[in-house]
Design an enzyme around this catalytic site. Structure first.
Site: not given
Lengths: 330, 330, 330, 330
Positions: D96-97, D127, D202
């Site tokens: 998902l965004p 992320t 990340k």
């Protein structure tokens, strides 16, 4: 974030239906009926005292019982939780360290909104994220209460002498009632716009203050190294376009001005940690609104580095000392 | 650098011994004998005119003959080189774009020092590296002349109306004579200390100005995005600790103030290129003196980026426009 | 600056006409005739030794006589000044701390160019401003000599083991002769282009190195605070797009790698002062060419702050320690 | 923030008691029983296809029905909500965004946790803020399910070819089962530690990447202005200590490398907006943990300025273009 809060509100809706809000006594704007005060720290205590001095009966609470003693001695009634305060006063002022505390005090299990009377006026003077102020306002509205954000400018001294500046956000019709109370504690009460704009104004001011202070410290340090007398340099800046509050009112260089923290080894004043916190709020609101703040962001990082280097509890003008070569250096 | 200049001076010593400096007429401080003026650009021209207006006979030169015409029409005598001006006037004012021009005009083959009269007073109002001012002073002293640095604050408007501020560095005994002349062109003439300190004060002021301007632009932009009215935000900042010259006198947001470049699409005022140049000087002096200037340095880079993005000739307050989201953006 | 140098050259022209340069013995490229070496500091000494080891007779000098003793013991002939070295060798290598020293050694009263033989090859391995290299090349050319800039990458260790990298700028026809000598002291000799480009390449590399090092230190510190194991984080970065020399070869976090300064309390390596100096050069060249270098500039300021805070002589990877919270902190 | 989530969880506890979780079929690790996939955007779609290719029956959903069509054509079963997917699959992957979407999909009124089967494995490849991952893990645990964060490195190309890198955080015992699925979509699956550390790794990588990219762009631009050939400069950096992924694998200067966005007018690749978003996450986690990230923070601001100047959808290496002088400039 927005989504998260929205969800929380949905849960509130359900939850609120269990709360009995039938007995909502009308809040008297002008009369000196009792006022609630939650958060009796270094700032909250003198603020509450000024309310007492102006003749307002006070009902107060704080998570640290010791913080309440002095006020109790002066006639304030001390209760156990925000919820109890809300049961007994329809005008409540909160003065808390940060966003999570505000969320807890308003929406926690013993929070204000658990027992708030319909029509109550809730004024939050904490410095927090404006998006949290907005969410508190929505939650208060669901309970039939009004939430205003009213962060202050000015330190413990101004709080004690009743000379704070309040920047107020919220529905305009409630500004008069809000101002009536805040006038007891401050000399300037400014209406900024819809809820959250008080916080926004405060955060904006402190970001520009931090930039001006570091800029003044860099400039004074550079000038001194180039052979200029610090007092003379300050005088020149102050009559020119470099002039700013940090150069003309709160100069960070020892010996330039009297009565400021730089004259007292950077004791007192506004701590580096607190400035770093406010810059963190500026950073968050800037990230959320996708606004570039290159100098504000670097100012934030410099105050963070200072906290890591032992300057946490010194006044934020000690950035002059941080930038200047160590005596023993090199 | 220092070594380089030192070497150059050694060469001067030899060279100077060839120059005949026996005929040194005494410079009259009070009398309105003729004054030399070198550098008739946008700033120099109105400054020279004010000297004429105050009754000083003028001898002038500029590398662009066209720049001299207007002054010639007003009665000034135009000569071919700085050396010729120096032969005919014992008080000379120079107003040049940058350090290399100053070096050329003073120490070049047709420079002032080639023909300077003993006892002459040489006043440089250019904004240049203070270390160059110091070297010029040493070179002038070798020839029996006195060099003072006297950069200005204020733009073409202040130059025209005779309201400039001069920051003067050099031997204190010559300040009175210097001030007599500068008073014709400015309303403020401040003595800063030994030679070079005038430049240092100017550079320091402009660095803090740049920091304050970018800081104000960031802060106003953030506040607007957070829902604050720009005029109101400016008012709040100006009564609080965020106050600075850029917020209260030269606000960069269109619509907040009248009569400033932000009200005229950033035309006029103080160009971004010029600010970038001054910040380059600040950077150089900071590097040379090993002084950390984190915000000053970032301000320099931001003005550099703006020059690269098409803002070179706009007023430096256009940083507000640079930071704000493009209308067509994203 | 350019103008200043130009003027200096004009003076040289005159001065040079007094120097007898008629006897210009032809420089033998391949033969092991004697080589001059000027500057026997921490880097110059081991470099000169490697030339001796390769069979080159050596004529050397240094302003500190003590620096010459070791080399004298190994058979080098020690002379009193650069000029005397130039009288006796037509291939000369210089290794000096900074621009002013280079200017002095080449163009000072006892400088190389005072006595240089026609056709001499002058190789400067100092790290200095590329514009100074260019001016030295012009001055050398006036005397019939060739100047090449050849700064090194690699520290004392690489100098001792003959594993330096040389970045060479200058006329391409002289690169072969230059490389012949430099091969004795380094494992990599790269031709970069016209004179000054060796310096430019060196400065560019070190600027990116500084950015990568601070970036790695920030990133590792953030990751550790977020609960990541430092070795694991380094491994992940090194197999991903965050990889850089500072993360995979010279990691600044104690315990991640062996044999690097971070494993030895940041002793040895490349000192913070030296990095600050190189970043000052980058800053100057960027200011002069009006190039924005926002991160390079901030890296410069951070290393300046570190110098002011007592990190001057530690390896530049100690920025990790500078950013990390003090043990006793807060 | 933490307090807010804690409160939300308390509300969940109550709420969860209404949910029937008695029928919890045991999740088969090795067998190819159906897998749920939520979020079929540019990245999610090719990832889901790779699961199909490896023989996993797929149940999927997305808020945009159009995004589901292609996958439906390939045999996936499309359902209406995350809750329905959770009813029918005990291994679910979400892509998902941003944080609010993840909160909604997991804890919203039609969210996964509303119907999740006991023992389910929930893998989030979005992320997002690591603190949100941690809260989702706690919420999942309350329902008897396991939440792992597994953000990816690599773009649409790597997603299509099944060459993504996954950084996984969560309870170690579930890593094997997680890896089994992720291996279908990536070539590298790295275990980072407790829940949230996948995100942290990340974010750390991308912050260092951004710093390295801007640093490379500044350095290449400076070198070019100093007269260096860009290909040669890249070669020198890559064999020296300036080497980084952005210089040797993804060089931002047109003409230096082929097959990278700089060779295609900065089309494709990793958009400036996305980098700005990831740097916002780095900034938030740094503010929350009080970690100074001076270069990371400035990198964030530079990407924000680029978004405001029209670079939002270009590859993030276009910072080279942003810093370089405009053709028409000055």
């Amino acid at each position: 974030m927005a989504a998260l809060f929205r969800r929380s509100q949905n849960l509130f809706k359900k939850w609120n239906s269990y709360v009995d809000i039938s007995f909502a006594p009308s809040r008297s704007m002008a009369s000196k009926t009792q006022v609630g005060f939650i958060g009796l720290g270094n700032m909250g205590r003198p603020m509450a005292m000024n309310l007492l001095k102006h003749g307002y009966p006070l009902i107060a609470t704080d998570i640290f019982p010791d913080s309440c003693k002095e006020l109790q001695g002066l006639g304030a009634q001390i209760l156990d939780s925000p919820a109890e305060v809300a049961e007994n006063a329809d005008r409540i002022i909160t003065m808390l360290p940060s966003s999570p505390n505000v969320i807890e005090v308003y929406t926690g299990p013993n929070g204000i909104l658990k027992k708030v009377r319909k029509g109550s006026l809730l004024i939050d003077s904490s410095t927090i994220d404006p998006s949290v102020s907005k969410e508190m306002a929505v939650a208060a509205e669901k309970m039939g209460a009004v939430f205003m954000d009213a962060p202050v400018s000015g330190g413990v001294g101004a709080a004690t002498s009743g000379k704070l500046t309040f920047m107020v956000g919220g529905v305009e019709e409630e500004f008069a009632a809000t101002k009536e109370l805040l006038n007891c504690m401050g000399s300037n009460v400014v209406y900024c716009g819809q809820v959250g704009t008080g916080q926004s104004a405060k955060i904006c001011n402190n970001m520009l203050l931090a930039i001006g202070m570091i800029g003044t410290a860099e400039t004074m340090n550079l000038g001194i190294r180039l052979g200029l007398d610090p007092k003379l340099l300050a005088k020149i800046l102050n009559m020119s376009s470099g002039r700013c509050w940090s150069s003309d009112t709160y100069n960070p260089v020892p010996g330039v001005m009297e009565g400021v923290p730089s004259a007292k080894n950077y004791q007192g004043g506004f701590g580096t940690t607190l400035m770093a916190k406010d810059l963190g709020l500026a950073q968050n609101t800037a990230s959320n609104t996708k606004t570039p703040i290159p100098l504000g962001s670097l100012a934030h990082q410099i105050y963070r580095m200072m906290c890591a280097r032992g300057y946490a509890s010194k006044d934020f003008s000690s950035v002059f000392q941080f930038l200047r070569e160590e005596e023993s250096g090199q």
